[in-house]
Design an enzyme around this catalytic site. Sequence first.
Site, mmCIF file in Angstrom:
data_model
loop_
_atom_site.group_PDB
_atom_site.id
_atom_site.type_symbol
_atom_site.label_atom_id
_atom_site.label_comp_id
_atom_site.label_asym_id
_atom_site.label_seq_id
_atom_site.Cartn_x
_atom_site.Cartn_y
_atom_site.Cartn_z
ATOM 1 N N ASP A 98 0.817 -1.213 0.000
ATOM 2 C CA ASP A 98 0.000 0.000 0.000
ATOM 3 C C ASP A 98 0.851 1.264 0.000
ATOM 4 O OD1 ASP A 98 -2.788 1.151 0.631
ATOM 5 O OD2 ASP A 98 -1.561 2.044 2.207
ATOM 6 N N GLU A 113 1.476 -0.482 -5.006
ATOM 7 C CA GLU A 113 0.475 0.546 -5.294
ATOM 8 C C GLU A 113 1.168 1.897 -5.414
ATOM 9 O OE1 GLU A 113 -3.500 2.750 -3.699
ATOM 10 O OE2 GLU A 113 -1.675 2.646 -2.522
HETATM 11 C C1 NOJ Z 1 -4.358 3.237 -0.578
HETATM 12 C C2 NOJ Z 1 -5.562 2.449 -0.210
HETATM 13 O O1 NOJ Z 1 -6.032 1.737 -1.326
HETATM 14 C C3 NOJ Z 1 -6.569 3.439 0.323
HETATM 15 O O2 NOJ Z 1 -7.832 2.857 0.473
HETATM 16 C C4 NOJ Z 1 -6.040 4.015 1.620
HETATM 17 O O3 NOJ Z 1 -6.896 5.025 2.087
HETATM 18 C C5 NOJ Z 1 -4.644 4.607 1.423
HETATM 19 N N1 NOJ Z 1 -3.782 3.799 0.620
HETATM 20 C C6 NOJ Z 1 -3.967 4.811 2.762
HETATM 21 O O4 NOJ Z 1 -3.551 3.595 3.301
#
Ligand code: NOJ
Length: 498
Positions: free
Chosen positions: A146, A211
Amino acid sequence: MKDFGYDISNYTAIDPIFGTMDDFDSLIRGIHDRGMKLVMDFVPNHSSDEHEWFNKSVNQEDPYTDYYVWNDGVIDSNGTRHPPNNWVSEFRGSAWEWNEGRQQYYYHEFLKEQPDLNYRSEELRKEMENVLTFWLEKGVDGFRMDALMYLLEVEDVTLDEPVDPDSGTDDPDDPDSLVHIYTTNQPGTFQVLHSWRQLIDQYDEKMLMAEVYSDVNDVMRYYGNDTYPLADFPFNFFLIENLLNRTDVTGYALKDIVDLWMDNMPAGKWPNWVLGNHDNGRIASRLGEDLVDALNMFDLLLPGTPVTYYGEELGMENTFVSWEETVDPEGCRWGPEHYQEHSRDPERTPMQWDSTSMAGFTTFNSTWLPVNPNYLEVNAARQESAEVSHLKIYNALAKLRQEEVFVKGVIAFPVITKEIFSFTRSLAHGDMYLVVLNTAEEEVEINLHHHSNFPLPDTATVVLRSLHDDSPETEIGSELSLDDVAMVEGGGLVLQLP
Ligand code: NOJ
């Protein structure tokens, strides 16, 4: 649950609202018994402010003192204290929060309840390695990492980020107002990721997805290279970022997105195509219900890994969520006037299983977010029993993509026009498929022979067609003349070439 799981208070436990560790163990066994894999979401950039590390850091108990990013801030000529710089949280407003206990500011890229972990601390890095090892030993098959680009910040936190003159906003609380040169894609981030890759590679066949929403050159850095391997792939978010509404979807735009990835991807790497996720509106609402099957054909039949989101196989739509019902912190922080532009609740509503109350999601009489009122029409049971449906097309695509030609076949693009996007997948002396998509909001007739930039046979066999196409010429199994192909609005065809 301030950000619904992205604020972790214990990295090696299961939140009781989801079950127990025994439940997790039986989940992973059940998944593996069915020949499937389980990839965990790993949230390394920040913890919850309720994590015991944070409490100990506030109290300056070593080694936790430096587990987070602390700073005294600056005192102006009036004696008032301010954060050390102008950095803005992704969720709007200053990214610094004053902590009374420690009498310092801490940095949070997301909510103030999500303090950023400090990867300059060796102890913290070791701690997070232990977390990965814990789940690898449990047998997970990999991680979706993430918010990876935010992992480290520049060491000198007195540096302001420059204002972005092209952002179109002069709201200093809007994260888009700044160019994030000091808070994203820092060199140390790649070093940490490389160390995680090495750790993960001590186990067999583990996958690592990153991500990263950034410009293409920075995104590609997360692949690494043969001597310095990083992620299996960073997510390809350009189908989301470059296609904001229905009129953006053209044959040229789809080709540009394919080229953007394929031309910039390091040699020998594996692509991926993200159609949707829990942070972005659903395809049927963002781009149009008519395009659902065509875009699933694109996603599942191009070379690489398709990344899809629950409900996209049914063409689920965004759900209207009133201000009173809004729970997403990102939506809440923008207030009643602007929450609809930012809230992620509309794409997070319950899976629509069947036509019973609550769409079969629960036997309880209410849900966390409202069930979409269209569930009587759009649900899995109904689409499973229908003769034709988005779900049936999706399942057929999922099966088709396992054929060798879609795993290893080369790709070529015979016809690209404003309306039409098409590609072939072929093996040297074997199968060849042609996928044709009509991106236009109207029916289009096309002579594929005439427009093709390489020879095509006269006819092809229809393997799949989109839901709204009911013409006798495109019935599954029929021979279609490539001289005159009539495509419904937003429609797609999968053809097998002789
Ligand atoms: C990306 C996640 O997909 C999202 O849902 C989240 O709010 C942020 N990162 C923070 O962790």
